[in-house]
Write a protein that holds these residues in place. Structure first.
Motif, PDB file in Angstrom:
ATOM      1  N   TYR A 165      42.916  56.629  55.510  1.00  0.00           N
ATOM      2  CA  TYR A 165      44.122  57.137  56.163  1.00  0.00           C
ATOM      3  C   TYR A 165      45.315  57.193  55.222  1.00  0.00           C
ATOM      4  O   TYR A 165      46.185  58.042  55.373  1.00  0.00           O
ATOM      5  N   ASP A 166      45.397  56.244  54.290  1.00  0.00           N
ATOM      6  CA  ASP A 166      46.543  56.155  53.373  1.00  0.00           C
ATOM      7  C   ASP A 166      46.395  57.197  52.271  1.00  0.00           C
ATOM      8  O   ASP A 166      46.108  56.890  51.122  1.00  0.00           O
ATOM      9  N   ALA A 167      46.618  58.444  52.628  1.00  0.00           N
ATOM     10  CA  ALA A 167      46.353  59.574  51.722  1.00  0.00           C
ATOM     11  C   ALA A 167      47.171  59.519  50.442  1.00  0.00           C
ATOM     12  O   ALA A 167      46.682  59.919  49.382  1.00  0.00           O
ATOM     13  N   ASP A 168      48.410  59.036  50.507  1.00  0.00           N
ATOM     14  CA  ASP A 168      49.232  59.006  49.289  1.00  0.00           C
ATOM     15  C   ASP A 168      49.064  57.707  48.501  1.00  0.00           C
ATOM     16  O   ASP A 168      49.644  57.549  47.421  1.00  0.00           O
ATOM     17  N   SER A 201      43.654  64.344  71.619  1.00  0.00           N
ATOM     18  CA  SER A 201      44.251  65.225  70.617  1.00  0.00           C
ATOM     19  C   SER A 201      44.722  64.384  69.427  1.00  0.00           C
ATOM     20  O   SER A 201      44.969  63.179  69.576  1.00  0.00           O
ATOM     21  N   PRO A 202      44.864  65.000  68.257  1.00  0.00           N
ATOM     22  CA  PRO A 202      45.364  64.250  67.100  1.00  0.00           C
ATOM     23  C   PRO A 202      46.721  63.607  67.363  1.00  0.00           C
ATOM     24  O   PRO A 202      46.974  62.478  66.939  1.00  0.00           O
ATOM     25  N   GLU A 203      47.581  64.299  68.089  1.00  0.00           N
ATOM     26  CA  GLU A 203      48.906  63.752  68.407  1.00  0.00           C
ATOM     27  C   GLU A 203      48.798  62.546  69.332  1.00  0.00           C
ATOM     28  O   GLU A 203      49.465  61.530  69.124  1.00  0.00           O
ATOM     29  N   GLU A 204      47.938  62.648  70.357  1.00  0.00           N
ATOM     30  CA  GLU A 204      47.737  61.524  71.279  1.00  0.00           C
ATOM     31  C   GLU A 204      47.145  60.320  70.548  1.00  0.00           C
ATOM     32  O   GLU A 204      47.575  59.182  70.757  1.00  0.00           O
ATOM     33  N   PHE A 205      46.154  60.572  69.697  1.00  0.00           N
ATOM     34  CA  PHE A 205      45.523  59.503  68.936  1.00  0.00           C
ATOM     35  C   PHE A 205      46.552  58.803  68.048  1.00  0.00           C
ATOM     36  O   PHE A 205      46.653  57.575  68.039  1.00  0.00           O
ATOM     37  N   THR A 206      47.325  59.589  67.306  1.00  0.00           N
ATOM     38  CA  THR A 206      48.324  59.032  66.395  1.00  0.00           C
ATOM     39  C   THR A 206      49.360  58.213  67.160  1.00  0.00           C
ATOM     40  O   THR A 206      49.676  57.084  66.768  1.00  0.00           O
ATOM     41  N   ASP A 207      49.878  58.761  68.246  1.00  0.00           N
ATOM     42  CA  ASP A 207      50.873  58.041  69.049  1.00  0.00           C
ATOM     43  C   ASP A 207      50.300  56.738  69.602  1.00  0.00           C
ATOM     44  O   ASP A 207      50.965  55.695  69.593  1.00  0.00           O
ATOM     45  N   MET A 208      49.055  56.782  70.078  1.00  0.00           N
ATOM     46  CA  MET A 208      48.425  55.596  70.641  1.00  0.00           C
ATOM     47  C   MET A 208      48.260  54.509  69.576  1.00  0.00           C
ATOM     48  O   MET A 208      48.567  53.339  69.815  1.00  0.00           O
ATOM     49  N   ASP A 253      58.380  50.160  62.470  1.00  0.00           N
ATOM     50  CA  ASP A 253      59.034  50.791  61.315  1.00  0.00           C
ATOM     51  C   ASP A 253      58.461  52.171  61.001  1.00  0.00           C
ATOM     52  O   ASP A 253      58.859  52.803  60.034  1.00  0.00           O
ATOM     53  N   GLY A 254      57.501  52.640  61.821  1.00  0.00           N
ATOM     54  CA  GLY A 254      56.925  53.969  61.607  1.00  0.00           C
ATOM     55  C   GLY A 254      55.859  54.004  60.530  1.00  0.00           C
ATOM     56  O   GLY A 254      55.392  55.069  60.145  1.00  0.00           O
ATOM     57  N   GLN A 255      55.473  52.823  60.039  1.00  0.00           N
ATOM     58  CA  GLN A 255      54.408  52.727  59.041  1.00  0.00           C
ATOM     59  C   GLN A 255      53.507  51.552  59.398  1.00  0.00           C
ATOM     60  O   GLN A 255      53.967  50.559  59.958  1.00  0.00           O
ATOM     61  N   LEU A 256      52.234  51.694  59.039  1.00  0.00           N
ATOM     62  CA  LEU A 256      51.283  50.615  59.270  1.00  0.00           C
ATOM     63  C   LEU A 256      50.881  50.014  57.940  1.00  0.00           C
ATOM     64  O   LEU A 256      50.370  50.716  57.067  1.00  0.00           O
ATOM     65  N   SER A 257      51.103  48.716  57.805  1.00  0.00           N
ATOM     66  CA  SER A 257      50.596  48.013  56.629  1.00  0.00           C
ATOM     67  C   SER A 257      49.120  47.699  56.873  1.00  0.00           C
ATOM     68  O   SER A 257      48.630  47.798  58.014  1.00  0.00           O
ATOM     69  N   CYS A 271      50.681  52.006  52.822  1.00  0.00           N
ATOM     70  CA  CYS A 271      51.077  52.120  54.233  1.00  0.00           C
ATOM     71  C   CYS A 271      50.569  53.443  54.787  1.00  0.00           C
ATOM     72  O   CYS A 271      50.427  54.414  54.057  1.00  0.00           O
ATOM     73  N   ILE A 272      50.313  53.448  56.077  1.00  0.00           N
ATOM     74  CA  ILE A 272      49.931  54.683  56.761  1.00  0.00           C
ATOM     75  C   ILE A 272      51.122  55.122  57.594  1.00  0.00           C
ATOM     76  O   ILE A 272      51.638  54.349  58.399  1.00  0.00           O
ATOM     77  N   ASP A 273      51.550  56.361  57.409  1.00  0.00           N
ATOM     78  CA  ASP A 273      52.606  56.886  58.279  1.00  0.00           C
ATOM     79  C   ASP A 273      51.963  57.835  59.297  1.00  0.00           C
ATOM     80  O   ASP A 273      50.772  58.145  59.218  1.00  0.00           O
ATOM     81  N   LYS A 274      52.751  58.276  60.248  1.00  0.00           N
ATOM     82  CA  LYS A 274      52.213  59.116  61.327  1.00  0.00           C
ATOM     83  C   LYS A 274      51.627  60.419  60.805  1.00  0.00           C
ATOM     84  O   LYS A 274      50.607  60.878  61.288  1.00  0.00           O
ATOM     85  N   LYS A 275      52.281  61.017  59.808  1.00  0.00           N
ATOM     86  CA  LYS A 275      51.790  62.286  59.281  1.00  0.00           C
ATOM     87  C   LYS A 275      50.408  62.122  58.647  1.00  0.00           C
ATOM     88  O   LYS A 275      49.522  62.953  58.848  1.00  0.00           O
ATOM     89  N   GLU A 276      50.208  61.036  57.897  1.00  0.00           N
ATOM     90  CA  GLU A 276      48.903  60.794  57.274  1.00  0.00           C
ATOM     91  C   GLU A 276      47.822  60.629  58.329  1.00  0.00           C
ATOM     92  O   GLU A 276      46.735  61.219  58.222  1.00  0.00           O
ATOM     93  N   LEU A 277      48.101  59.831  59.343  1.00  0.00           N
ATOM     94  CA  LEU A 277      47.106  59.599  60.386  1.00  0.00           C
ATOM     95  C   LEU A 277      46.827  60.877  61.170  1.00  0.00           C
ATOM     96  O   LEU A 277      45.672  61.199  61.454  1.00  0.00           O
TER      97      LEU A 277
END
Length: 187
Positions: free
Chosen positions: A97-100, A127-134, A144-148, A104-110
């Motif tokens: 998931y941590d493409a960069d 949906s990808p949006e539902e999955f990411t939000d969940m 903080d909008g990022q996942l360690s 950290c994983i941000d919402k756009k990456e996920l």
């Protein structure tokens, strides 16, 4: 792996020979390129999102980042899929998931990786949006909008439903079956 330990517990020499034979039959040079990897999995001609996902998986299996998967990297990948403990798999998912690669994983990456996976496997109950939000709602404890890595592993391990969804969605056993059998479609 110990000297007497195999990937599936059936004995080291026959099991290793089996994998080596299949790997060399599919890849006589001893190095699997991204193109060959896609061909082996019958995943050519994907849309850009699907291509991105396959390249990400390839890059993570390419441990030394030389642009090829050699036999040792191949065995490491199989070992993760067959015998990896859940925390090892979660670390692998996090890396995927941590493409960069910033830790950290941000919402756009996920969102991007889930969209790419849907392009390949057709998974559509979320949906990808539902999955990411969940995922962020359940796992991003400090908001903080990022996942360690720690947030990700702890959050997923605590939520059985999320663990099941992630495990099913990103299951690599089909990739392993293709690699073990030699080709996706038999003639």
């Amino acid at each position: 792996m110990g000297a007497k330990e195999s990937l599936t517990g059936d004995g080291p020499a026959p099991e290793m020979h089996h994998y080596y034979s299949k790997f060399m039959r599919e890849c006589p040079s001893g190095q699997l390129s991204l193109h060959e990897f896609k061909k082996l999995l019958d995943l050519q001609g994907l849309d850009p999102q699907g291509d991105m996902y396959i390249k990400r998986v390839f890059d993570i299996f390419d441990l030394n980042q030389d642009g090829f998967i050699d036999f040792l990297e191949f065995i490491a990948a199989i070992n993760l899929v067959i015998r990896g403990k859940i925390d090892q798999k979660l670390k692998w998912y996090f890396k995927l998931y941590d493409a960069d690669g910033n830790g950290c994983i941000d919402k756009k990456e996920l969102l991007n990786i889930f969209t790419a996976i849907q392009a390949i496997n057709g998974y559509t109950s979320t949906s990808p949006e539902e999955f990411t939000d969940m995922v962020f709602q359940k796992v991003d404890v400090n908001n903080d909008g990022q996942l360690s890595l720690e947030e990700f592993i702890t959050g997923v391990e605590k939520d059985e439903g999320l663990m099941e969804l992630i495990t099913k969605t990103f299951d690599l056993s089909n990739v392993l079956k293709v690699i073990q059998s030699g080709r996706r479609h038999s003639i």
